[in-house]
Design a protein around this motif. Structure first.
Motif, PDB file in Angstrom:
ATOM      1  N   GLU A  11       0.787  -1.341   0.171  1.00 58.17           N
ATOM      2  CA  GLU A  11      -0.003  -0.278   0.246  1.00 58.17           C
ATOM      3  C   GLU A  11       0.356   1.372  -0.086  1.00 58.17           C
ATOM      4  N   ARG A  14       2.165   1.155  -3.125  1.00 62.33           N
ATOM      5  CA  ARG A  14       1.200   1.983  -4.286  1.00 62.33           C
ATOM      6  C   ARG A  14       1.095   3.802  -4.581  1.00 62.33           C
ATOM      7  N   HIS A  15       0.456   3.715  -2.598  1.00 65.90           N
ATOM      8  CA  HIS A  15       1.599   5.775  -3.242  1.00 65.90           C
ATOM      9  C   HIS A  15       2.167   6.019  -3.493  1.00 65.90           C
ATOM     10  N   GLN A  17       3.983   5.146  -5.997  1.00 68.64           N
ATOM     11  CA  GLN A  17       3.116   5.030  -7.757  1.00 68.64           C
ATOM     12  C   GLN A  17       2.406   5.981  -7.892  1.00 68.64           C
ATOM     13  N   GLN A  18       1.451   6.011  -7.026  1.00 67.35           N
ATOM     14  CA  GLN A  18       0.146   7.536  -7.548  1.00 67.35           C
ATOM     15  C   GLN A  18       0.714   9.145  -7.986  1.00 67.35           C
ATOM     16  N   GLU A  21       2.632   9.298 -11.388  1.00 62.87           N
ATOM     17  CA  GLU A  21       1.975   9.637 -11.804  1.00 62.87           C
ATOM     18  C   GLU A  21       1.122  11.458 -12.005  1.00 62.87           C
ATOM     19  N   MET A  22       0.990  12.252 -10.538  1.00 65.71           N
ATOM     20  CA  MET A  22       0.593  12.896  -9.969  1.00 65.71           C
ATOM     21  C   MET A  22       1.859  14.529 -11.290  1.00 65.71           C
ATOM     22  N   CYS A  60       8.107   9.090 -13.460  1.00 62.35           N
ATOM     23  CA  CYS A  60       7.665  10.792 -12.444  1.00 62.35           C
ATOM     24  C   CYS A  60       7.988  11.032 -13.996  1.00 62.35           C
ATOM     25  N   GLU A 145       7.149  11.158  -3.498  1.00 59.67           N
ATOM     26  CA  GLU A 145       6.448  12.040  -2.316  1.00 59.67           C
ATOM     27  C   GLU A 145       7.534  13.500  -2.091  1.00 59.67           C
TER      28      GLU A 145
END
Length: 467
Positions: A11, A14-15, A17-18, A21-22, A60, A145
């Motif tokens: 989890e 995955r954050h 990875q999100q 994408e942002m 990214c 992040e």
């Protein structure tokens, strides 16, 4: 120091990875393909970390470039082993201010072992205001992040919390070499040698699961990698924390039995954990290179005890003798420190005698460099810089003569090499024992194992011609 290893969850990954994408969507909305440069200092473990940083940057949406000018992100991945390397990093970090002045949206990060030292993080925070972020090896998995924070908040971020370390599987990797690959099998160190900062900045020993390592190696073999090196601060300790009954020799054997054309190497080993089982495993598998990097650091027992090395001269020599008894052509290389605090001339001569007795193929030689926060940094050190330099020069003369004689023994022999690149008008290649061989030939040979007849040599390399 916190001692419990953290396993990064699916989890959490995955954050990240999100967030990748942002960041990618952020640049796409502006119609820009951003550029990123990762500047690496130090050991192969740092290079392996940089491959993951490049992987995250690529995810990214960044194009990976080979220079800082005009880049949108610069990441300096640093080494803290020696003071000279640290000062070089600060000098180069200072020069980046000119890049940022010309490219206002540039983000600059400092990471790696230097960033694991509070004194360094404080210095960056107070004296390098144009550096946007600083993170230690434990926080590497969070880089997306951290980058997103600096982009969206336009504020600095320092992720340098102390930790015993973590294990994070699934970080994307972008390798810069398509023939040679480094595979980290474990992280951190429990040895606390009195001169070494590594346990304080990389945390305690923690091993990856063998299945994860084997799957990574299978992927490398399928992709055509021919030279694979297993990495760890002390690879001989692999598996001790897992409780699976699998040690480093077992892992090596499992990988060496995989199908494909490749050579398997490893570094670095600690003599206190090197075993006859490991030598026997190397001897019984053709795909394990007959090369062993076994740092001795000093040939004097008192100095070894002061270094907190947990072996003595006799134990070290017994390992060398056993290795050569089962592999007569085994190539030994090593590390040595000259001028450890309190080392006398007689104790230094014990190191020279060790070198003459073992006759290493090559040595990595260093003059002692005090690292703040380690026990050796506060030890009494009456030996002058001039005396240390004179000892260093003497040691190098002895080893250079041995290296030349070792290379002269190759003359007229035919050896198998992996052709791996070019150097001016020559092709470059490496023997199974890691010796550099220069030769003439077509660039089409790059990536192939070929037989080469050795025709000439220098102290540091061989010259050959394809058979």
């Amino acid at each position: 120091m916190e001692r419990k290893t953290t396993v990064i969850t699916d989890e959490q990954l995955r954050h990240q990875q999100q967030v990748c994408e942002m960041i990618k969507e952020y640049w796409l909305a502006q119609g820009i393909t951003p550029k990123a440069w990762v500047d690496t200092y130090g050991c192969q473990q740092n290079e392996a970390d940089s491959e993951r940083i490049r992987g995250m940057l690529s995810a990214c949406g960044y194009a990976i470039v080979n220079e800082g000018e005009g880049a949108d992100v610069i990441v300096m991945n640093t080494c803290a082993i020696r003071e000279h390397a640290e000062q070089r990093v600060f000098g180069n970090l200072g020069a980046l201010s000119h890049y940022k002045r010309r490219h206002g949206r540039m983000k600059i990060f400092l990471c790696g072992c230097m960033a694991g030292q509070k004194s360094v993080a404080d210095r960056v925070k107070n004296s390098y205001p144009y550096v946007d972020g600083c993170f230690n090896p434990h926080q590497l998995w969070r880089f997306p992040e951290l980058l997103w924070y600096t982009i969206t908040k336009n504020k600095r971020i320092f992720a340098t919390e102390d930790s015993s370390g973590n294990i994070c599987e699934g970080i994307p990797i972008v390798r810069t070499n398509n023939l040679k690959a480094w595979v980290s099998i474990m992280y951190g160190c429990n040895n606390f040698c009195s001169y070494c900062i590594v346990p304080y900045v990389r945390g305690r020993e923690r091993s990856r699961q063998p299945g994860e390592i084997i799957e990574e190696v299978k992927g490398l073999i399928a992709a055509g990698y021919k030279d694979i090196t297993l990495l760890g601060q002390n690879v001989n300790s692999y598996g001790k924390d897992l409780g699976l009954g699998i040690d480093f020799a077992d892992l090596m054997a499992q990988i060496a039995e995989l199908p494909g054309e490749f050579l398997l190497r490893f570094m670095t080993s600690h003599p206190k954990d090197a075993s006859h089982k490991l030598f026997d495993t190397m001897a019984s598998h053709d795909k394990i290179a007959k090369q062993f990097h076994l740092p001795f650091q000093s040939g004097n027992d008192r100095i070894l005890k002061a270094m907190n090395r947990h072996y003595d001269l006799a134990q070290y020599l017994s390992l060398i003798d056993y290795g050569r008894s089962v592999m007569p052509d085994l190539v030994f290389t090593s590390d040595v420190i000259v001028g450890f605090p309190g080392e006398t001339e007689e104790e230094f001569e014990d190191t020279v005698k060790l070198i003459e007795r073992v006759r290493f193929d090559a040595l990595f030689t260093f003059i002692f460099s005090p690292r703040g926060g380690t026990p050796a940094a506060s030890m009494d050190d009456p030996t002058t810089k001039e005396e240390k330099n004179a000892r260093f020069d003497r040691l190098c003369r002895v080893q250079n003569q041995i290296s030349l004689e070792k290379h002269q023994a190759y003359l007229g022999k035919t050896v198998r090499v992996l052709v791996d690149g070019t150097d001016k008008e020559f092709l470059t290649s490496r023997t199974e024992g890691g010796r550099l061989v220069r030769l003439s030939g077509s660039s089409e040979l790059i990536g192939q194992y070929i037989n080469v007849k050795i025709t000439d040599c220098t102290t540091w390399s061989l010259v050959g011609e394809p058979v």
